[in-house]
Design a protein around this motif. Structure first.
Motif, mmCIF file in Angstrom:
data_model
loop_
_atom_site.group_PDB
_atom_site.id
_atom_site.type_symbol
_atom_site.label_atom_id
_atom_site.label_comp_id
_atom_site.label_asym_id
_atom_site.label_seq_id
_atom_site.Cartn_x
_atom_site.Cartn_y
_atom_site.Cartn_z
ATOM 1 N N TRP A 176 0.846 -1.182 0.000
ATOM 2 C CA TRP A 176 0.000 0.000 0.000
ATOM 3 C C TRP A 176 0.886 1.238 0.000
ATOM 4 O O TRP A 176 1.513 1.568 1.006
ATOM 5 C CB TRP A 176 -0.923 -0.009 1.212
ATOM 6 N N ASN A 177 0.957 1.922 -1.117
ATOM 7 C CA ASN A 177 1.717 3.165 -1.196
ATOM 8 C C ASN A 177 0.912 4.293 -0.577
ATOM 9 O O ASN A 177 -0.301 4.396 -0.801
ATOM 10 C CB ASN A 177 2.051 3.502 -2.651
ATOM 11 N N THR A 178 1.591 5.133 0.190
ATOM 12 C CA THR A 178 0.867 6.188 0.893
ATOM 13 C C THR A 178 1.795 7.337 1.225
ATOM 14 O O THR A 178 3.018 7.236 1.097
ATOM 15 C CB THR A 178 0.224 5.638 2.180
ATOM 16 N N GLY A 179 1.197 8.446 1.658
ATOM 17 C CA GLY A 179 1.922 9.546 2.277
ATOM 18 C C GLY A 179 1.727 9.483 3.777
ATOM 19 O O GLY A 179 1.302 8.460 4.324
ATOM 20 N N ALA A 180 2.013 10.567 4.465
ATOM 21 C CA ALA A 180 1.979 10.591 5.924
ATOM 22 C C ALA A 180 0.605 10.209 6.476
ATOM 23 O O ALA A 180 -0.434 10.593 5.928
ATOM 24 C CB ALA A 180 2.367 11.972 6.426
ATOM 25 N N ILE A 181 0.626 9.455 7.560
ATOM 26 C CA ILE A 181 -0.588 9.000 8.232
ATOM 27 C C ILE A 181 -0.611 9.569 9.640
ATOM 28 O O ILE A 181 0.402 9.538 10.346
ATOM 29 C CB ILE A 181 -0.636 7.462 8.279
ATOM 30 N N GLU A 182 -1.761 10.077 10.069
ATOM 31 C CA GLU A 182 -1.898 10.578 11.442
ATOM 32 C C GLU A 182 -2.751 9.610 12.251
ATOM 33 O O GLU A 182 -3.925 9.371 11.940
ATOM 34 C CB GLU A 182 -2.511 11.974 11.481
#
Length: 383
Positions: A86-92
């Motif tokens: 799963w490619n992603t950017g920043a997660i909070e």
């Protein structure tokens, strides 16, 4: 202003060599004071909110953050990352949420700086707004990252690592557009020294201060269990100004620059156990803020147990060098080190940072080819 606060190495050498003064009652008190998060068992799949293995990093980032926010608002539960990449950017991460990576799942963080918005954090012990860490939490309670999957920070010589400014990690003079070497690191140091207010220390896009892999700030009751963490842009696990932290059964592999494995900073009640650390720098580094920022925080790192861990890296267990608020009550037991180790137990500060160290106990630990089993310095690199 430079000054050196009293450096207290209470019982250090006899304790390290022979466990003299080891108090089982105090050990149990610290152990029992560490609280685990309480999180509901209900489950929510990220695929139900639009995440796809074929989606862009921005699309998955939006979907994953959406489900985390929803679950938190509904009282909490498990957000499931299923098998696949799963490619992603920043997660909070938000209160009452357990981010679960199933076996065979890889959460891969893309090298797209625009996907890492500015957040309140610190960088090398100095408070600032910077790129969001890959997984970030702020003022959250009862949070967890668990499961048998992998968190891949996407760090390598073609991505985040080159921002370190060293040719060894891909930096090319006149080619690399973003790097701490181009002035941002020294600018932050000067801001802190000059007393520039925290909210005016804005970095991020174009500044090259690499984000941590996991960073929890002002959080309470944190669990990180069983996951594999690789290729961090910077420090791997960085709890900051937080309480009740358990890191259990985690596997860290990170040979990038400043790739510390676990750095609890200005934290209280910490248990790190059953972990494997393979790093290019410190395996574990206990910190409490740098220079005047650390003294203003006035929050020592304290009540820390490190046990049953396996180390391979530059140093095994470090206290400092950013420790201006001090460190007390650290217990290291039943740990071992494979291969060459420059320093086993390493305590470091300098006249700018000062700080104190009290009550360090080491018991039943073994090291292979170690250059310095115990090393203490108050003349570590300046600034």
């Amino acid at each position: 202003m430079r000054y050196l606060k009293t450096l207290l190495l209470a019982l250090l050498l006899p304790a390290c060599a022979f466990a003299a003064g080891w108090d089982d009652n105090e050990y149990k008190r610290i152990e029992q004071s560490i609280q685990l998060p309480k999180i509901a068992e209900r489950q929510f799949l990220i695929t139900s909110f639009g995440a796809k293995t074929t989606a862009t990093a921005a699309q998955n980032q939006k979907a994953i953050n959406k489900v985390i926010s929803l679950v938190s608002k509904k009282g909490g539960g498990k957000v499931i990352i299923p098998k696949g990449t799963w490619n992603t950017g920043a997660i909070e991460l938000k209160s009452h949420v357990n981010l679960v990576l199933e076996e065979g799942a890889t959460l891969h963080f893309a090298f797209e700086p625009k996907l890492y918005p500015l957040v309140r954090t610190s960088w090398e012990g100095l408070a600032c707004w910077n790129y969001s860490p890959c997984i970030y939490a702020y003022k959250a309670t009862d949070i967890a990252i668990t499961g048998k999957g992998t968190i891949d920070g996407g760090g390598n010589n073609d991505t985040f690592w080159q921002w370190n400014g060293s040719p060894r990690f891909g930096f090319k003079e006149g080619v690399t557009k973003e790097s701490q070497k181009l002035g941002s690191r020294s600018k932050l140091l000067k801001m802190a020294e000059d007393g520039v207010p925290f909210d005016e220390r804005k970095f991020g896009m174009g500044c090259g201060l690499r984000p941590q892999l996991v960073n929890m700030v002002h959080c309470e009751r944190i669990l990180i269990k069983d996951v594999k963490m690789i290729n961090s842009p910077f420090w791997v696990i960085h709890p900051l100004l937080s309480k009740n932290i358990t890191v259990d059964g985690v596997y860290v592999w990170n040979e990038g620059p400043n790739g510390d494995g676990c750095d609890p900073e200005a934290c209280e009640n910490v248990l790190i156990q059953n972990c494997v650390f393979h790093t290019g720098d410190d395996c574990i580094a206990i910190k409490s803020g740098r220079n005047n920022d650390g003294r203003l925080w006035n929050q020592p790192s304290k009540n820390i147990i490190i046990r049953n861990c396996h180390f391979k890296g530059l140093h095994a267990v470090v206290i400092g060098s950013e420790m201006s608020s001090g460190v007390r009550n650290v217990i290291v037991e039943n740990c071992d080190y494979a291969g060459y180790c420059k320093r086993g137990i390493f305590i470091k500060t300098n006249p700018d940072r000062g700080g104190f160290v009290e009550n360090v106990f080491v018991k039943n630990c073994s090291f292979g080819d170690v250059e310095d089993l115990f090393y203490v310095t108050s003349r570590y690199a300046g600034e």
